[in-house]
Design an enzyme around this catalytic site. Structure first.
Site, PDB file in Angstrom:
ATOM      1  N   HIS A  85       0.852  -1.188   0.000  1.00 61.62           N
ATOM      2  CA  HIS A  85       0.000   0.000   0.000  1.00 61.62           C
ATOM      3  C   HIS A  85       0.888   1.238   0.000  1.00 61.62           C
ATOM      4  CE1 HIS A  85      -3.502   2.523   0.749  1.00 61.62           C
ATOM      5  NE2 HIS A  85      -2.692   3.243   1.494  1.00 61.62           N
ATOM      6  N   ASP A 164     -15.123   2.803   7.095  1.00 58.04           N
ATOM      7  CA  ASP A 164     -14.062   3.650   6.559  1.00 58.04           C
ATOM      8  C   ASP A 164     -14.537   4.427   5.332  1.00 58.04           C
ATOM      9  OD1 ASP A 164     -11.299   4.615   6.300  1.00 58.04           O
ATOM     10  OD2 ASP A 164     -11.481   3.613   4.379  1.00 58.04           O
ATOM     11  N   ARG A 171     -14.126  12.900   6.311  1.00 56.25           N
ATOM     12  CA  ARG A 171     -12.850  13.540   6.654  1.00 56.25           C
ATOM     13  C   ARG A 171     -12.360  14.426   5.521  1.00 56.25           C
ATOM     14  NH1 ARG A 171      -9.391   8.714   7.167  1.00 56.25           N
ATOM     15  NH2 ARG A 171      -7.697  10.181   7.422  1.00 56.25           N
ATOM     16  N   SER A 186      -7.667   3.772   8.926  1.00 55.68           N
ATOM     17  CA  SER A 186      -8.354   3.703   7.635  1.00 55.68           C
ATOM     18  C   SER A 186      -7.627   2.734   6.691  1.00 55.68           C
ATOM     19  CB  SER A 186      -8.402   5.114   7.035  1.00 55.68           C
ATOM     20  OG  SER A 186      -8.706   5.088   5.675  1.00 55.68           O
ATOM     21  N   LYS A 190      -8.731  -1.682   5.970  1.00 52.68           N
ATOM     22  CA  LYS A 190      -9.016  -2.243   4.636  1.00 52.68           C
ATOM     23  C   LYS A 190      -8.039  -3.363   4.300  1.00 52.68           C
ATOM     24  CE  LYS A 190      -9.027   1.986   3.198  1.00 52.68           C
ATOM     25  NZ  LYS A 190      -9.085   3.306   2.635  1.00 52.68           N
TER      26      LYS A 190
HETATM   27  N1  URA Z   1      -5.643   6.439   2.356  1.00 53.13           N
HETATM   28  C1  URA Z   1      -6.618   5.812   3.025  1.00 53.13           C
HETATM   29  O1  URA Z   1      -7.083   4.759   2.628  1.00 53.13           O
HETATM   30  N2  URA Z   1      -7.059   6.388   4.152  1.00 53.13           N
HETATM   31  C2  URA Z   1      -6.578   7.543   4.641  1.00 53.13           C
HETATM   32  O2  URA Z   1      -7.018   7.988   5.677  1.00 53.13           O
HETATM   33  C3  URA Z   1      -5.568   8.182   3.924  1.00 53.13           C
HETATM   34  C4  URA Z   1      -5.113   7.606   2.778  1.00 53.13           C
END
Ligand code: URA
Length: 425
Positions: A85, A164, A171, A186, A190
């Protein structure tokens, strides 16, 4: 009667108290179900941004976000699973060559990716420039492709961490994206819900990233690594530079083209360096002993790319979209390129149509920017610095105005800046 009043949870965090497990479980669940209102969650998110959270609170918040949806079961996949990621950057196309490369080395890479918003591009937008390719897969299709091809890049289904999805959108419009506890929970909710066995994080630092400061980036990386380990996901983070765009191509189709160059054994040195560094970390985390450099040179990663694109309906041999108009920004002084500002280049590419202003907007596949120089290059007056590409000529003047200051030319060669800044395990 609900178990808690949202206002009490907000007040507790506002006043700097630690939230209890029960308060966290309740507020995340109640927000997902619409019992806690957007304005209440906005206030809580702002209190979290200002007051922070303890490691135990972050762990519980992450667990509550995972519990808001389904958890994918990858037990049918016989190869070791490992994902990557990136926290997002300009010209960051690394997922494209990396996923098939690591699959060609024997791992299964379950990449659930997103679309871009603002100046950082989204992996799905880039892949959608390939004729026929589709981002949406069912869970069954996802697991089958992971087993058969070893590489999948697709959109996350609605069932994965729905808390999320809702909170991130909130947000985004309430100035609360930059809270480390919220970013870490967040991302990790995932990735943990996706079911990967191991994870490598590329935490970007610099003007083009949302962590501008190396200490903040280190804290984010440490928080995410701890969350991964607590959920039995072997997790490692690299801190990497995002002051300069990655590679020479910024956009959608142009980034696919550059990724193909890497898969063919060429491509810009920084893109190759980061792809190999992340591949080595992923293979180590997956317990595989393969040399990604040799696999890249052998052509096996390109074969894996083609299989991955075909499995999702794409034609890997079809020509990619090109922009209708181009404009070249040229040097007005002679000297050495001191820096190329990632944020300014990213914003200019976005203005050309490569990105979107609202999440429902389309992107232009052909739009973007090609860098004609890199930091350290010598330029004469009139030399090309950036090539701007767009489908709509009316976008050029605003993009040019923004891009104008992006390339800084001075009389002294810049000190070399390392791409790899730190490793957190
Ligand atoms: N990427 C995400 O998935 N969540 C965040 O809060 C920031 C970047």
């Amino acid at each position: 009667m609900s178990e808690f009043a949202a206002v009490d949870v907000i007040r507790a965090k506002r006043d700097g108290h630690t939230l209890s497990d029960a308060q966290i479980d309740w507020v995340v669940d109640a927000y997902t179900k619409g019992v806690v209102a957007d304005e209440q969650m906005s206030a809580l998110a702002m209190a979290i941004l200002l007051r922070g959270m303890t490691p135990a609170e972050i762990a519980r918040w992450t667990a509550a976000m995972i519990a808001s949806g389904e958890r994918l079961d990858l037990s049918a996949v016989t190869r070791p699973t490992v994902d990557k990621h990136s926290t997002g950057g300009v010209g960051d196309k690394i997922t494209l060559p990396l996923t098939p490369l690591v699959a060609a080395c024997g791992a299964a890479v379950p990449q659930l990716s997103g679309r871009g918003l603002g100046h950082t591009g989204g992996t799905l937008d880039k892949l959608e420039s390939i004729p026929g390719w589709r981002a949406g897969l069912s869970n069954d299709e996802f697991v089958r492709q992971l087993q058969d091809v070893g590489a999948v890049i697709c959109a996350a289904g609605d069932g994965l961490a729905p808390a999320d999805r809702k909170l991130y959108a909130l947000r985004d419009v309430t100035g609360t994206v930059e809270a480390i506890p919220l970013i870490a929970s967040s991302i990790m909710s995932k990735k943990i819900a996706e079911g990967t066995g191991a994870l490598v994080l590329d935490v970007k630092v610099g003007t083009g990233a949302f962590m501008k400061d190396v200490d903040m980036a280190r804290e984010l990386a440490r928080t995410m690594v701890e969350l991964g380990k607590a959920h039995q996901v072997r997790t490692v983070a690299l801190l990497t530079d995002m002051n300069t765009p990655l590679g020479l191509a910024i956009g959608n189709a142009v980034e696919v083209e550059e990724s193909l160059e890497v898969l063919a054994g060429g491509g810009p040195a920084d893109v190759v360096e980061l792809t190999l560094a992340l591949a080595r970390e992923m293979l180590a985390a997956a317990g595989l002993d393969a040399d990604p450099e040799k696999v890249l040179q052998s052509g096996a990663a390109m074969d894996s790319w083609k299989a991955m694109i075909r499995a999702q309906g794409g034609d890997p041999d079809a020509p990619l979209p090109t922009a209708r108009e181009t404009e070249v920004l040229r040097a007005t002084t002679a000297g050495v390129v001191e820096s190329i500002d990632a944020l300014e280049v990213g914003l200019a590419a976005w203005r050309l149509g490569a990105g979107r202003a609202r999440k429902e907007d389309p992107v232009s596949f052909g739009a973007g920017i090609m860098l004609k120089v890199r930091p350290g290059d010598t330029v004469a007056v009139g030399d090309p610095l950036l090539e701007l590409r767009t489908d709509e000529g009316s976008r050029i003047s605003a993009a040019l105005a923004g891009a104008d200051g992006a390339v800084r030319i001075s009389q002294n060669a810049p000190a070399p800046t390392p791409l790899l800044i730190d490793r957190i395990a």
